[in-house]
Scaffold this motif. Structure first.
Motif, short mmCIF file in Angstrom:
data_model
loop_
_atom_site.label_atom_id
_atom_site.label_comp_id
_atom_site.label_asym_id
_atom_site.label_seq_id
_atom_site.Cartn_x
_atom_site.Cartn_y
_atom_site.Cartn_z
N LEU A 195 0.83 -1.19 0.00
CA LEU A 195 0.00 0.00 0.00
C LEU A 195 0.87 1.24 0.00
O LEU A 195 1.90 1.32 0.67
N ARG A 196 0.43 2.25 -0.75
CA ARG A 196 1.15 3.52 -0.83
C ARG A 196 0.16 4.65 -0.67
O ARG A 196 -1.05 4.43 -0.58
N PHE A 197 0.67 5.86 -0.62
CA PHE A 197 -0.16 7.02 -0.37
C PHE A 197 -1.26 7.13 -1.41
O PHE A 197 -1.01 7.08 -2.61
N GLY A 198 -2.50 7.29 -0.96
CA GLY A 198 -3.65 7.35 -1.86
C GLY A 198 -4.45 6.08 -1.92
O GLY A 198 -5.60 6.07 -2.34
N ASP A 199 -3.87 4.94 -1.47
CA ASP A 199 -4.57 3.66 -1.49
C ASP A 199 -5.53 3.53 -0.32
O ASP A 199 -5.40 4.23 0.70
N ARG A 200 -6.48 2.63 -0.47
CA ARG A 200 -7.38 2.24 0.61
C ARG A 200 -7.02 0.84 1.08
O ARG A 200 -6.27 0.13 0.42
N ARG A 201 -7.59 0.46 2.22
CA ARG A 201 -7.34 -0.90 2.72
C ARG A 201 -7.88 -1.96 1.77
O ARG A 201 -7.30 -3.03 1.62
N ASP A 202 -9.01 -1.65 1.09
CA ASP A 202 -9.64 -2.64 0.22
C ASP A 202 -9.28 -2.49 -1.25
O ASP A 202 -9.77 -3.26 -2.08
N GLY A 203 -8.45 -1.53 -1.59
CA GLY A 203 -8.09 -1.36 -3.01
C GLY A 203 -6.99 -0.34 -3.19
O GLY A 203 -6.77 0.53 -2.35
N ARG A 204 -6.29 -0.46 -4.31
CA ARG A 204 -5.23 0.50 -4.62
C ARG A 204 -5.71 1.51 -5.66
O ARG A 204 -6.50 1.18 -6.55
N LEU A 205 -5.25 2.71 -5.52
CA LEU A 205 -5.65 3.80 -6.41
C LEU A 205 -5.13 3.55 -7.82
O LEU A 205 -3.96 3.20 -8.01
N ILE A 206 -6.01 3.71 -8.82
CA ILE A 206 -5.59 3.62 -10.22
C ILE A 206 -5.03 4.98 -10.61
O ILE A 206 -5.73 5.99 -10.64
N ARG A 207 -3.74 5.02 -10.89
CA ARG A 207 -3.07 6.29 -11.18
C ARG A 207 -2.91 6.54 -12.68
O ARG A 207 -2.60 7.66 -13.07
N GLU A 208 -3.06 5.51 -13.48
CA GLU A 208 -2.94 5.65 -14.93
C GLU A 208 -4.28 5.31 -15.56
O GLU A 208 -4.66 4.15 -15.63
N GLU A 474 -5.01 -19.05 -18.53
CA GLU A 474 -3.62 -19.15 -18.96
C GLU A 474 -2.76 -18.04 -18.35
O GLU A 474 -1.58 -18.23 -18.07
N GLU A 475 -3.37 -16.89 -18.16
CA GLU A 475 -2.63 -15.75 -17.59
C GLU A 475 -3.59 -14.87 -16.80
O GLU A 475 -4.72 -14.62 -17.25
N ILE A 476 -3.17 -14.46 -15.64
CA ILE A 476 -3.95 -13.49 -14.86
C ILE A 476 -3.36 -12.12 -15.11
O ILE A 476 -2.21 -11.84 -14.77
N ILE A 477 -4.14 -11.26 -15.72
CA ILE A 477 -3.65 -9.96 -16.19
C ILE A 477 -3.75 -8.95 -15.05
O ILE A 477 -4.77 -8.86 -14.36
N GLU A 478 -2.67 -8.22 -14.83
CA GLU A 478 -2.65 -7.17 -13.81
C GLU A 478 -3.31 -5.91 -14.34
O GLU A 478 -3.16 -5.54 -15.50
N ASP A 479 -4.02 -5.23 -13.44
CA ASP A 479 -4.64 -3.97 -13.82
C ASP A 479 -3.60 -2.88 -13.88
O ASP A 479 -2.46 -3.02 -13.39
N ALA A 480 -3.96 -1.76 -14.49
CA ALA A 480 -3.03 -0.63 -14.59
C ALA A 480 -2.72 -0.08 -13.22
O ALA A 480 -3.52 -0.18 -12.29
#
Length: 481
Positions: A195-208, A474-480
């Motif tokens: 977790l970094r600045f701007g994130d929540r406990r239940d999710g990370r902030l989409i910066r792009e 076959e592949e789990i794709i990471e979000d931006a």
């Protein structure tokens, strides 16, 4: 992934406990000062309420969320720096006032850039705080020497000695906290997300993200106002054969609900933007994939409703989805009020309506900023990746179910009962086919229409050929990021 510096404050470190204790001591000293000084009516908010709240806030954040979200200390530290500046300004006059203000502003900015990950070392903030304390003390001493007033004697006499005690405890608390904070190891490929600045406990902030997606929640602030509605149908001959095959393999009561849930779980692995949510006018990617569903304890009108929330792994196959889903269903039907949601509703039912209305306001406020207690969020029926409801079990067509403005659920899926249609095949012969209608209401704030269209096509493909769900993706794709 961008490499940033993150920090943590573990409860196993005695310095962190000492810092939290000093914050509490500072708050108590402020309260005693308020009770003995007889301050005027214009000062309590800034002199007492704000610093007491900020001190307690900082102490609680250190002990509860310091290990994962140490950056959450930024706001209370900035508030407490403001309080220290104000106390210093009330003690001396210009030009030393401006020195104290400048020290406070610089420290607040330095603390922010350090623990939001923009500065790779805490050394700058630590050295500056020590230097600022020394310089402020020197400035106060020089002022007393030049003006030759007796303010110091007044300051250390009751009740103002409690104000001095409060400020000293606060400064020591900040200093000890900075000494106790540790830097996390650098990022490594494949390491779990931190977790970094701007994130929540239940999710990370989409910066792009696109500008349109970023500004949409500000112009359409409610999830209901951002809702899009679509109805589709799928031919279920293959699905029926697949369901019969699964039941013969021992998956008792395996049905269309399991297929639809497994298909959507697979979508979140291959199209991760579907697992985003909007909170506080910002877009986040959820750390888990979870499904919500309202179930009847018994199939009759008098039976009470209960809500289940099932957590899945994006790599789950249809068999694994079946096992997790059925376990949650059995738990909801057999445990009575031991179910977390049922227990919560029983407690809320005992609260008077006026107080319950205020409680609802607090829940919405805390959820907006991501401060909702974890225990409450875990049993909430308004938080999750998607909702699903079966109208087929009731013998009616699927409805367009609205999204909830409270919580984080961005997609609501409803499906009806099977029905038969007579169609002509390519030879002109009349044949019968079975179809299933389903509706989806989705939040357009998490991704654009093109993305949704591609996801719906893929969903129809999985429902038409559910055997694809027997193997992990076959592949789990990471979000931006």
């Amino acid at each position: 992934m961008e490499k940033i510096t993150t920090y943590y404050a573990t409860r196993r470190n005695v310095l962190i406990w000492l810092a939290a204790l000093l914050c509490i001591v500072s708050a108590v000293a402020r309260i005693i000062f308020a009770c003995t000084s007889g301050i005027d009516s214009l000062n309590p908010v800034v002199s007492i309420i704000l610093p007491v709240a900020a001190n307690l806030w900082l102490g609680v954040r250190l002990l509860i969320r310091g290990e994962k979200q140490f950056y959450l200390t930024i706001i209370p530290v900035v508030l407490l720096t403001f309080v220290l500046c104000r106390d210093g300004m009330s003690a001396i006059t210009s030009p030393w006032t401006y020195v104290i203000i400048a020290l406070g502003v610089v420290f607040a900015l330095l603390y922010f850039v350090t623990f939001s990950g923009k500065v790779p070392s805490k050394l700058f903030a630590l050295v500056f705080l020590v230097g600022a304390i020394a310089l402020a003390g020197f400035s106060l001493g020089v002022h007393q020497l030049l003006t030759k007033n007796l303010y110091y004697e007044d300051l250390v006499s009751p009740p103002f000695k409690w104000l001095v005690n409060s400020d000293v405890a606060l400064l020591l608390g900040m200093l000890v906290m900075l000494l106790g904070v540790r830097k996390m190891p650098p990022w490594k490929e494949g390491a779990p997300y931190r977790l970094r600045f701007g994130d929540r406990r239940d999710g990370r902030l989409i910066r792009e993200m696109s500008v349109m997606t970023k500004v949409t929640p500000f112009f359409m602030p409610t999830r209901l106002g951002r809702s899009n509605y679509i109805k589709d149908s799928v031919e279920v001959s293959n699905m029926e054969r697949y369901i019969i095959k699964k039941r013969r393999e021992g998956l008792k009561h395996f049905g269309m609900t399991h297929v639809i849930v497994a298909a959507y779980v697979r979508l979140t692995a291959e199209m991760p933007a579907l697992n985003r949510f909007v909170a506080g006018q910002k877009v986040y990617h959820r750390f888990e994939t979870s499904m919500n569903m309202v179930v009847k304890k018994e199939m009759n009108k008098e039976a009470p409703d209960s809500s289940i929330r099932v957590r899945f792994d994006p790599a789950d196959t249809a068999d694994q989805v079946y096992e997790k889903f059925n376990a949650a269903m059995e738990n909801a039907r057999n445990e009575g009020i031991a179910n977390g949601f049922d227990a919560l509703t029983h407690v809320l039912n005992l609260i008077p309506s006026v107080i319950l209305s205020f409680f609802g306001f607090l829940v919405r406020l805390f959820d907006y900023f991501g401060f909702l207690p974890e225990a409450l969020e875990q049993v909430s029926p308004f938080h999750g990746s998607f909702y699903i409801t079966s109208m087929g079990s009731l013998g009616i067509p699927p409805i367009y179910h609205h999204l909830y403005d409270l919580g984080t659920v961005p997609v609501f899926c409803a499906f009806g009962h099977k029905y038969t249609k007579y169609e002509s095949n390519k030879n002109g012969e009349l044949v019968t086919k079975k179809y299933l209608d389903y509706t989806i209401v989705c939040d357009e704030g998490i991704c654009d229409g093109f993305y949704y269209a591609a996801a719906l096509k893929k969903l129809r493909s999985y429902l038409s050929h559910p055997e694809k769900l027997d193997e992990p993706p076959e592949e789990i794709i990471e979000d931006a990021y």
